[in-house]
Enzyme design. Structure first.
Site, PDB file in Angstrom:
ATOM      1  N   ASP A  89     -17.014 -66.641 -55.885  1.00  0.00           N
ATOM      2  CA  ASP A  89     -16.978 -66.529 -54.430  1.00  0.00           C
ATOM      3  C   ASP A  89     -18.164 -67.287 -53.848  1.00  0.00           C
ATOM      4  O   ASP A  89     -18.986 -67.838 -54.572  1.00  0.00           O
ATOM      5  CB  ASP A  89     -16.937 -65.069 -53.987  1.00  0.00           C
ATOM      6  N   ASP A 274      -8.916 -59.258 -56.342  1.00  0.00           N
ATOM      7  CA  ASP A 274     -10.115 -58.827 -57.063  1.00  0.00           C
ATOM      8  C   ASP A 274     -10.674 -57.611 -56.352  1.00  0.00           C
ATOM      9  O   ASP A 274     -10.455 -57.428 -55.146  1.00  0.00           O
ATOM     10  CB  ASP A 274     -11.179 -59.937 -57.091  1.00  0.00           C
ATOM     11  N   CYS A 312      -0.203 -44.978 -71.254  1.00  0.00           N
ATOM     12  CA  CYS A 312      -1.173 -46.067 -71.332  1.00  0.00           C
ATOM     13  C   CYS A 312      -1.398 -46.506 -72.781  1.00  0.00           C
ATOM     14  O   CYS A 312      -1.534 -45.674 -73.677  1.00  0.00           O
ATOM     15  CB  CYS A 312      -2.501 -45.642 -70.712  1.00  0.00           C
ATOM     16  N   CYS A 314      -4.041 -48.512 -73.707  1.00  0.00           N
ATOM     17  CA  CYS A 314      -5.408 -49.015 -73.889  1.00  0.00           C
ATOM     18  C   CYS A 314      -6.086 -48.319 -75.059  1.00  0.00           C
ATOM     19  O   CYS A 314      -5.673 -47.242 -75.500  1.00  0.00           O
ATOM     20  CB  CYS A 314      -6.228 -48.851 -72.612  1.00  0.00           C
ATOM     21  N   CYS A 317      -7.126 -44.608 -74.411  1.00  0.00           N
ATOM     22  CA  CYS A 317      -6.054 -43.613 -74.445  1.00  0.00           C
ATOM     23  C   CYS A 317      -5.465 -43.443 -75.850  1.00  0.00           C
ATOM     24  O   CYS A 317      -5.012 -42.364 -76.216  1.00  0.00           O
ATOM     25  CB  CYS A 317      -4.962 -43.987 -73.453  1.00  0.00           C
ATOM     26  N   HIS A 343     -10.306 -48.479 -69.716  1.00  0.00           N
ATOM     27  CA  HIS A 343      -9.060 -47.841 -69.279  1.00  0.00           C
ATOM     28  C   HIS A 343      -8.661 -48.296 -67.873  1.00  0.00           C
ATOM     29  O   HIS A 343      -7.503 -48.685 -67.649  1.00  0.00           O
ATOM     30  CB  HIS A 343      -9.192 -46.324 -69.296  1.00  0.00           C
TER      31      HIS A 343
END
Length: 376
Positions: A89, A274, A312, A314, A317, A343
Site C-alpha cells: 500500500d 485485505d 475446518c 487447518c 483444527c 486457523h
C-alpha cells in the site's frame, strides 16, 4: 499483468491475475504482513496456507528496516523468502490512522515517524520509489484518505487530490518503464469519495479516463471505506462504484473486513480484499468458524475436547482441541498466537476459495445463502 475473467455469476466474478510471480486466483483474500511479516507466522506458515499474495506496508517498511536494506536483500521476496506475490500500500492509510502526526497538502503528506519523531514527506513519486526498492508486484498510488462522516467540501478535496496524485503516479511509472525499469511492478489507483454516489462516480470516471502514452492503471481499488460508516452504507457504495470500473481489470476493496463483508462485496463484484481482522482477532482470542465466532477464552471451552470447527481442515483444527487452545490463551502461551492465526487465515482463504468455486459453477447465490444459514 494479465487479467483473465473466467466466469461471472450475477455481479460476482472469478478470475485469474497473472504477474511475473505467478497466478492469483480470485476472489482472493490477502493476509496482512505490515512489517513484511504476518504477525506470529513465518513464511513457511503462509505458504502452507496456500496464500498466493500478501500485503506489506510501505510506510512501516520505509521507517523500519528501511527500503534500501530490503532492496539490498533482493526486495521483499528476497528479504522474506516468500515466493508468492506482494502488494504494497502507499502510506495513505497511515496518514489517516496517525492523523495527529501527519498532514496532507497539495503535493503529498507530511508526517512524523511514530518511532523516533523524525520528519518525512511522502509525494506520489517518492512513494513509488520506495515501492520500486521493495520490488512489490502490485503497488498502490498515494491517496488522500479521510474519516467518515465528512463534509462535502473535504470529500471534494480528497477526490481532487487523489486524482491528481494518481495522474502524477501514472506519468512517473510510465517514464520508468520507458527507461526499461519497473517492468514487473504493476500500478493500482484508488477510488475515493466517501459514501457519496456523486463523488464516487466522479472519482471512478476520472481515474478510469487517465492514460499516459495509451497506458492506464493495471487495477482499480476502492478505498476510504470501513472508516466509520455503517455496513449497509459500505455495501451500497461498493455496489454503486463497481460498475464504473473496467470489467477487464482487477477490483480491490481495501481494508475490508469481516467474513460477511467479504461475501457481500464478492456478491457486488469485488475481486481482492485485505484486512488485519483475522490475525488481530486471533491474538485476542476471537476465532472464526463456519458457524460464527468463538471466544476461546470463555470458561465453557475449558474441557471441550472438540476442534474449533468440525468442517475446518487447518493444522490447528486437525490436531488441537478447544480445551487446549483455551489453556494456551489463558496461560499467555506464545504458541496460541500462531495456532489461532493459522486457523483464522485458513478460514478466510478457504471462504474465498469456496466463493470462487461457487461462481465457476454458477451457484454463488446458494453459497451465500448457506453461509448465512450456518451462522444463524
Amino acid at each position: 499483468m494479465k487479467f483473465n475473467l473466467e466466469k461471472t455469476d450475477g455481479q460476482a466474478r472469478a478470475a485469474t491475475i497473472t504477474t511475473s510471480r505467478g497466478n492469483i486466483k480470485t476472489p482472493v483474500f490477502m493476509p496482512v504482513g505490515t512489517l513484511a511479516s504476518v504477525k506470529s507466522l513465518d513464511t513457511a506458515d503462509i505458504e502452507s496456507l496456500g496464500a498466493e499474495i500478501i500485503l506489506a506496508n510501505t510506510y512501516h517498511t520505509y521507517l523500519r528496516p528501511g527500503e534500501q536494506i530490503i532492496k539490498e536483500h533482493g526486495g521483499l521476496h528476497g528479504f522474506t523468502t516468500y515466493s508468492g506475490n506482494f502488494l504494497t500500500d502507499s502510506g495513505g492509510f497511515q496518514a489517516f490512522s496517525l492523523s495527529d502526526i501527519s498532514k496532507a497538502d497539495e503535493k503529498g503528506i507530511k508526517f512524523k515517524s511514530h518511532i523516533d519523531g523524525s520528519a518525512h514527506y511522502f509525494t506520489p513519486e517518492k512513494v513509488l520509489d520506495i515501492q520500486y526498492a521493495l520490488n512489490s508486484d502490485i503497488m498502490m498510488v498515494l491517496d488522500d484518505l479521510i474519516p467518515l462522516p465528512a463534509e462535502l467540501k473535504r470529500l471534494k478535496l480528497s477526490v481532487e487530490r487523489t486524482t491528481k496524485w494518481a495522474k502524477n503516479s501514472l506519468e512517473y511509472h510510465q517514464d520508468k518503464k520507458l527507461q526499461g525499469l519497473a517492468l514487473t511492478n504493476n500500478l493500482f489507483c484508488i477510488v475515493q469519495g466517501g459514501v457519496s454516489k456523486e463523488f464516487r462516480r466522479v472519482s471512478a470516471e476520472s481515474l478510469v479516463s487517465l492514460e499516459v502514452d495509451g497506458k492506464s492503471f493495471d487495477g482499480f481499488a476502492i478505498g476510504g471505506l470501513s472508516v466509520g460508516e455503517g455496513a449497509e452504507d459500505m455495501y451500497g457504495t461498493v455496489e454503486f462504484t463497481t460498475p464504473f470500473l473496467p470489467a477487464d481489470k482487477p477490483r480491490y476493496l481495501m481494508g475490508v473486513g469481516t467474513p460477511e463483508d467479504l461475501i457481500e462485496c464478492v456478491y457486488r463484484g469485488v475481486d481482492m480484499f485485505d484486512c488485519v481482522m483475522p490475525t488481530r482477532n486471533a491474538r485476542n482470542g476471537a476465532l472464526f468458524t463456519s458457524y460464527g465466532r468463538v471466544n476461546i477464552k470463555s470458561a465453557r471451552y475449558k474441557n471441550d475436547q472438540k476442534p474449533l470447527d468440525m468442517e475446518c481442515g487447518c493444522m490447528t483444527c486437525k490436531r488441537y482441541s478447544k480445551a487446549y487452545l483455551n489453556h494456551l490463551f489463558r496461560s499467555h502461551e506464545l504458541s496460541f498466537y500462531r495456532l489461532a492465526s493459522i486457523h483464522n487465515l485458513h478460514y478466510y482463504l478457504t471462504l474465498m476459495k469456496g466463493a470462487r468455486s461457487a461462481i465457476l459453477e454458477g451457484r454463488f447465490e446458494s453459497y451465500r445463502a448457506e453461509f448465512y444459514t450456518k451462522r444463524r
